[in-house]
Design a protein around this motif. Structure first.
Motif, PDB file in Angstrom:
ATOM      1  N   ALA A   8       7.117   5.341   6.710  1.00  0.00           N
ATOM      2  CA  ALA A   8       7.800   6.606   6.474  1.00  0.00           C
ATOM      3  C   ALA A   8       6.949   7.743   7.048  1.00  0.00           C
ATOM      4  CB  ALA A   8       8.023   6.807   4.974  1.00  0.00           C
ATOM      5  N   ASP A   9       7.586   8.861   7.366  1.00  0.00           N
ATOM      6  CA  ASP A   9       6.853  10.006   7.913  1.00  0.00           C
ATOM      7  C   ASP A   9       5.664  10.323   7.023  1.00  0.00           C
ATOM      8  OD1 ASP A   9       8.672  10.183   9.950  1.00  0.00           O
ATOM      9  OD2 ASP A   9       9.833  11.801   9.031  1.00  0.00           O
ATOM     10  N   TYR A  10       4.488  10.459   7.630  1.00  0.00           N
ATOM     11  CA  TYR A  10       3.250  10.571   6.866  1.00  0.00           C
ATOM     12  C   TYR A  10       2.909  12.024   6.567  1.00  0.00           C
ATOM     13  CZ  TYR A  10      -1.365   9.121   5.234  1.00  0.00           C
ATOM     14  OH  TYR A  10      -2.462   8.859   4.455  1.00  0.00           O
ATOM     15  N   VAL A  31       6.603   6.816  -6.474  1.00  0.00           N
ATOM     16  CA  VAL A  31       8.060   6.894  -6.450  1.00  0.00           C
ATOM     17  C   VAL A  31       8.635   6.235  -5.195  1.00  0.00           C
ATOM     18  CG1 VAL A  31      10.018   8.486  -6.390  1.00  0.00           C
ATOM     19  CG2 VAL A  31       8.044   8.970  -7.857  1.00  0.00           C
ATOM     20  N   GLY A  32       8.000   6.455  -4.051  1.00  0.00           N
ATOM     21  CA  GLY A  32       8.535   5.907  -2.807  1.00  0.00           C
ATOM     22  C   GLY A  32       8.554   4.397  -2.759  1.00  0.00           C
ATOM     23  N   ASP A  80       0.865  -1.178   0.000  1.00  0.00           N
ATOM     24  CA  ASP A  80       0.000   0.000   0.000  1.00  0.00           C
ATOM     25  C   ASP A  80       0.906   1.234   0.000  1.00  0.00           C
ATOM     26  OD1 ASP A  80      -1.594   2.219   0.882  1.00  0.00           O
ATOM     27  OD2 ASP A  80      -3.048   0.850   1.767  1.00  0.00           O
ATOM     28  N   SER A  81       0.741   2.116  -0.985  1.00  0.00           N
ATOM     29  CA  SER A  81       1.642   3.268  -1.115  1.00  0.00           C
ATOM     30  C   SER A  81       1.703   4.135   0.130  1.00  0.00           C
ATOM     31  CB  SER A  81       1.208   4.134  -2.311  1.00  0.00           C
ATOM     32  OG  SER A  81       1.525   3.510  -3.532  1.00  0.00           O
ATOM     33  N   ARG A  82       0.719   4.032   1.001  1.00  0.00           N
ATOM     34  CA  ARG A  82       0.756   4.846   2.213  1.00  0.00           C
ATOM     35  C   ARG A  82       1.941   4.499   3.099  1.00  0.00           C
ATOM     36  NH1 ARG A  82      -5.272   4.065   4.387  1.00  0.00           N
ATOM     37  NH2 ARG A  82      -4.785   1.948   3.633  1.00  0.00           N
ATOM     38  N   PHE A  83       2.562   3.344   2.905  1.00  0.00           N
ATOM     39  CA  PHE A  83       3.734   3.019   3.709  1.00  0.00           C
ATOM     40  C   PHE A  83       4.890   3.976   3.399  1.00  0.00           C
ATOM     41  CE2 PHE A  83       5.417   0.497   0.086  1.00  0.00           C
ATOM     42  CZ  PHE A  83       6.796   0.699   0.199  1.00  0.00           C
ATOM     43  N   THR A  84       4.880   4.597   2.213  1.00  0.00           N
ATOM     44  CA  THR A  84       5.942   5.530   1.840  1.00  0.00           C
ATOM     45  C   THR A  84       5.706   6.930   2.380  1.00  0.00           C
ATOM     46  OG1 THR A  84       4.939   6.281  -0.244  1.00  0.00           O
ATOM     47  CG2 THR A  84       6.192   4.223  -0.306  1.00  0.00           C
ATOM     48  N   GLY A  85       4.553   7.148   3.025  1.00  0.00           N
ATOM     49  CA  GLY A  85       4.253   8.449   3.620  1.00  0.00           C
ATOM     50  C   GLY A  85       3.328   9.315   2.805  1.00  0.00           C
ATOM     51  N   VAL A  86       2.900   8.855   1.628  1.00  0.00           N
ATOM     52  CA  VAL A  86       1.985   9.664   0.817  1.00  0.00           C
ATOM     53  C   VAL A  86       0.548   9.334   1.186  1.00  0.00           C
ATOM     54  CG1 VAL A  86       3.606   9.876  -1.081  1.00  0.00           C
ATOM     55  CG2 VAL A  86       1.963   7.985  -1.088  1.00  0.00           C
ATOM     56  N   PRO A  87      -0.352  10.329   1.191  1.00  0.00           N
ATOM     57  CA  PRO A  87      -1.743  10.075   1.560  1.00  0.00           C
ATOM     58  C   PRO A  87      -2.575   9.593   0.369  1.00  0.00           C
ATOM     59  CG  PRO A  87      -1.436  12.421   1.253  1.00  0.00           C
ATOM     60  CD  PRO A  87      -0.097  11.775   1.015  1.00  0.00           C
ATOM     61  N   GLN A  88      -2.213   8.467  -0.165  1.00  0.00           N
ATOM     62  CA  GLN A  88      -2.936   7.834  -1.253  1.00  0.00           C
ATOM     63  C   GLN A  88      -2.991   6.330  -0.986  1.00  0.00           C
ATOM     64  OE1 GLN A  88      -2.668   6.822  -6.069  1.00  0.00           O
ATOM     65  NE2 GLN A  88      -0.940   7.696  -5.001  1.00  0.00           N
ATOM     66  N   ARG A  89      -4.209   5.797  -0.849  1.00  0.00           N
ATOM     67  CA  ARG A  89      -4.354   4.350  -0.624  1.00  0.00           C
ATOM     68  C   ARG A  89      -4.283   3.662  -1.989  1.00  0.00           C
ATOM     69  NH1 ARG A  89      -9.657   3.476   0.582  1.00  0.00           N
ATOM     70  NH2 ARG A  89      -9.868   2.580  -1.478  1.00  0.00           N
ATOM     71  N   ASP A 148       0.170  -2.525  10.452  1.00  0.00           N
ATOM     72  CA  ASP A 148      -0.877  -1.520  10.242  1.00  0.00           C
ATOM     73  C   ASP A 148      -0.430  -0.143  10.757  1.00  0.00           C
ATOM     74  OD1 ASP A 148      -3.856  -0.830   9.806  1.00  0.00           O
ATOM     75  OD2 ASP A 148      -3.504  -0.248  11.889  1.00  0.00           O
ATOM     76  N   ARG A 149      -0.846   0.922  10.017  1.00  0.00           N
ATOM     77  CA  ARG A 149      -0.514   2.262  10.484  1.00  0.00           C
ATOM     78  C   ARG A 149      -1.752   3.148  10.594  1.00  0.00           C
ATOM     79  NH1 ARG A 149       3.399   5.613   6.592  1.00  0.00           N
ATOM     80  NH2 ARG A 149       3.444   6.725   8.581  1.00  0.00           N
ATOM     81  N   SER A 150      -2.898   2.537  10.882  1.00  0.00           N
ATOM     82  CA  SER A 150      -4.147   3.291  10.936  1.00  0.00           C
ATOM     83  C   SER A 150      -4.127   4.366  12.007  1.00  0.00           C
ATOM     84  CB  SER A 150      -5.327   2.344  11.155  1.00  0.00           C
ATOM     85  OG  SER A 150      -5.162   1.588  12.343  1.00  0.00           O
ATOM     86  N   GLU A 151      -3.321   4.207  13.046  1.00  0.00           N
ATOM     87  CA  GLU A 151      -3.259   5.219  14.097  1.00  0.00           C
ATOM     88  C   GLU A 151      -2.639   6.518  13.598  1.00  0.00           C
ATOM     89  OE1 GLU A 151      -1.355   3.707  17.553  1.00  0.00           O
ATOM     90  OE2 GLU A 151      -2.931   2.240  18.014  1.00  0.00           O
ATOM     91  N   ASP A 152      -1.965   6.467  12.441  1.00  0.00           N
ATOM     92  CA  ASP A 152      -1.342   7.671  11.899  1.00  0.00           C
ATOM     93  C   ASP A 152      -2.332   8.547  11.145  1.00  0.00           C
ATOM     94  OD1 ASP A 152       1.132   6.863  12.845  1.00  0.00           O
ATOM     95  OD2 ASP A 152       1.681   5.849  10.994  1.00  0.00           O
ATOM     96  N   PHE A 153      -3.518   8.027  10.868  1.00  0.00           N
ATOM     97  CA  PHE A 153      -4.451   8.738  10.002  1.00  0.00           C
ATOM     98  C   PHE A 153      -5.420   9.595  10.818  1.00  0.00           C
ATOM     99  CE2 PHE A 153      -3.980   4.578   7.479  1.00  0.00           C
ATOM    100  CZ  PHE A 153      -2.760   5.000   6.958  1.00  0.00           C
ATOM    101  N   ARG A 154      -5.500  10.868  10.473  1.00  0.00           N
ATOM    102  CA  ARG A 154      -6.409  11.783  11.147  1.00  0.00           C
ATOM    103  C   ARG A 154      -7.848  11.553  10.686  1.00  0.00           C
ATOM    104  NH1 ARG A 154      -2.795  17.268  10.089  1.00  0.00           N
ATOM    105  NH2 ARG A 154      -1.074  16.784  11.553  1.00  0.00           N
ATOM    106  N   GLU A 155      -8.773  12.159  11.409  1.00  0.00           N
ATOM    107  CA  GLU A 155     -10.195  12.010  11.087  1.00  0.00           C
ATOM    108  C   GLU A 155     -10.813  13.320  10.604  1.00  0.00           C
ATOM    109  OE1 GLU A 155     -12.147  10.369  14.463  1.00  0.00           O
ATOM    110  OE2 GLU A 155     -11.094   8.452  14.356  1.00  0.00           O
ATOM    111  N   ASP A 156      -9.975  14.251  10.158  1.00  0.00           N
ATOM    112  CA  ASP A 156     -10.505  15.551   9.733  1.00  0.00           C
ATOM    113  C   ASP A 156     -10.798  15.616   8.237  1.00  0.00           C
ATOM    114  OD1 ASP A 156      -7.807  15.356   9.105  1.00  0.00           O
ATOM    115  OD2 ASP A 156      -7.407  17.497   9.406  1.00  0.00           O
ATOM    116  N   MET A 157     -10.223  14.679   7.443  1.00  0.00           N
ATOM    117  CA  MET A 157     -10.417  14.707   6.002  1.00  0.00           C
ATOM    118  C   MET A 157     -10.514  13.274   5.475  1.00  0.00           C
ATOM    119  SD  MET A 157      -7.672  17.763   5.096  1.00  0.00           S
ATOM    120  CE  MET A 157      -8.043  17.828   3.342  1.00  0.00           C
ATOM    121  N   PHE A 158     -11.414  13.081   4.488  1.00  0.00           N
ATOM    122  CA  PHE A 158     -11.628  11.768   3.897  1.00  0.00           C
ATOM    123  C   PHE A 158     -11.703  11.916   2.375  1.00  0.00           C
ATOM    124  CE2 PHE A 158     -13.234  11.557   8.159  1.00  0.00           C
ATOM    125  CZ  PHE A 158     -12.968  10.269   8.608  1.00  0.00           C
TER     126      PHE A 158
END
Length: 391
Positions: free
Chosen positions: A334-336, A280-281, A148-157, A182-192
């Motif tokens: 990676a830093d999100y 890229v990541g 899942d590309s989100r592992f590279t820190g980009v906000p794209q599933r 899993d890195r679901s704890e890194d995801f905010r709930e302000d934007m979807f």
């Protein structure tokens, strides 16, 4: 390396970022002129072959071949024609070029393939069985993994299969040497993020991320996702990322596709280029492990193909296949970059009244979009735009 089906060079850029001057791109092969324009602008002096079917051989000294071959016939959004489809069937030329390299007596290059996860299930697993049979016929050991590309820190599933095959290294030490879970704890709930062009069978819903960026329609109409900003001002509740935002969410520099005549709106070439690209990541992570292989972090169990989908990760050689006991789609964390770090929600284009109404109509005919507050936000967005138009 030689980049086949190169697109806008996402694989090669990531490998260069990981390996620096240890890697040199000897040639690209890419048929679409807008993509060629980007490659010429961003990889100065690298020759471009226009047709993989007419490519005679790999350049001398090639020891890595990258091949993000077209997923048009493999993707669930495509025609699902399988490996024999008009576009995806072009992958046979990858094996032809590799066979030629072997016959000429040189070392067989390592092969890096990227494609959609649906390739694992297509035609009850037959497409994947074909790929593996061709890879093993060349004498490769191989491994693949869905990431899942989100592992590279980009906000794209964005879920993709990364497959590595080699005759001189163990691919398991590259693809299975990292797992962060899993890195679901890194995801905010302000934007979807969601796809407003859908609404009956799927939204591509993503928390603090956009769903998979797509190439757009078959006639080149851009298809950006929308983003629900929960605490936004009236008229700003539903906004769309810009093409530059999309570039950043694929790991490119902003403006990467802003070359020559390419417009973000005219027939949507930039959106299509970005949607078809490799994050890229992801290739940067592969490159870092090619430079420093590790030991697999999981045990394996034997697996035998049947008449069904292949697992989300596997490795094999000489007809023997093993599946990791436990492995997530997040090799690292990676830093999100949160959606709010990338999208300027105050100035982004709002979802139009027409688009919002069409989406709302589709929502009413199904059971999607039930996240608390979302349907109300869509209706409020429509009301806000209608009020502004009336006033």
């Amino acid at each position: 390396m030689a980049g086949l089906f190169a697109g806008i060079g996402g694989v090669e850029l990531g490998l260069e970022r990981a390996l620096g001057n240890q890697v040199e791109t000897l040639t690209f092969c890419e048929w679409w002129e807008p993509a060629q324009s980007v490659l010429r602008a961003r990889f100065h002096g690298v020759p471009i072959e226009p047709d993989v079917r007419e490519m005679k051989r790999l350049p001398e000294g090639t020891n890595l071949v990258t091949a993000g071959f077209p997923c048009t016939d493999l993707s669930q959004a495509g025609r699902t024609a399988g490996i024999g489809g008009v576009n995806s069937g072009l992958v046979v030329n990858v094996f032809r070029l590799l066979e030629d390299a072997r016959h000429r007596g040189g070392a067989l290059p390592t092969l890096l393939i990227e494609n959609v996860p649906n390739m694992l299930a297509l035609d009850r697993g037959k497409a994947m069985s074909y790929l593996i049979s061709e890879i093993e016929a060349l004498g490769y050991a191989w491994a693949y993994r869905v990431v899942d590309s989100r592992f590279t820190g980009v906000p794209q599933r964005r879920r993709r299969v990364i497959l590595l095959a080699s005759v001189d290294l163990d691919p398991r030490r590259i693809l299975f040497a990292d797992d962060a879970g899993d890195r679901s704890e890194d995801f905010r709930e302000d934007m979807f993020g969601f796809y407003w062009t859908e609404g009956l069978r799927g939204l591509g819903w993503a928390q603090d991320a956009v769903p998979t960026l797509k190439g757009g329609s078959t006639v080149g109409i851009p298809s950006p996702p929308a983003v629900w900003v929960r605490d936004a001002a009236p008229g700003r509740r539903l906004v769309k990322p810009s093409v530059e935002d999309a570039e950043e969410m694929q790991g490119f520099d902003r403006g990467w596709t802003d070359v020559d005549h390419l417009s973000p709106r005219r027939n949507g070439p930039r959106w299509k280029l970005i949607g078809n690209a490799v994050t890229v990541g992801v290739s940067r992570w592969v490159g870092s492990r090619l430079n420093d292989p590790g030991e697999p972090v999981t045990d394996f169990r034997p697996w035998t193909p049947g008449s069904g989908s292949w697992p989300t990760a596997a490795a094999g050689q000489k007809g023997m296949i093993a599946v990791p006991e436990s492995l997530s789609e997040f090799p690292m964390h990676a830093d999100y970059s949160h959606l709010g770090d990338i999208i300027d929600t105050q100035n982004a284009d709002a979802l139009s009244l027409r688009g919002a109404k069409g989406f709302w109509s589709r929502l009413q005919r199904g059971n999607l979009g039930q996240y608390p507050g979302f349907r109300a936000a869509v209706q409020e967005h429509i009301n806000d735009l209608e009020y502004a138009l009336a006033g």
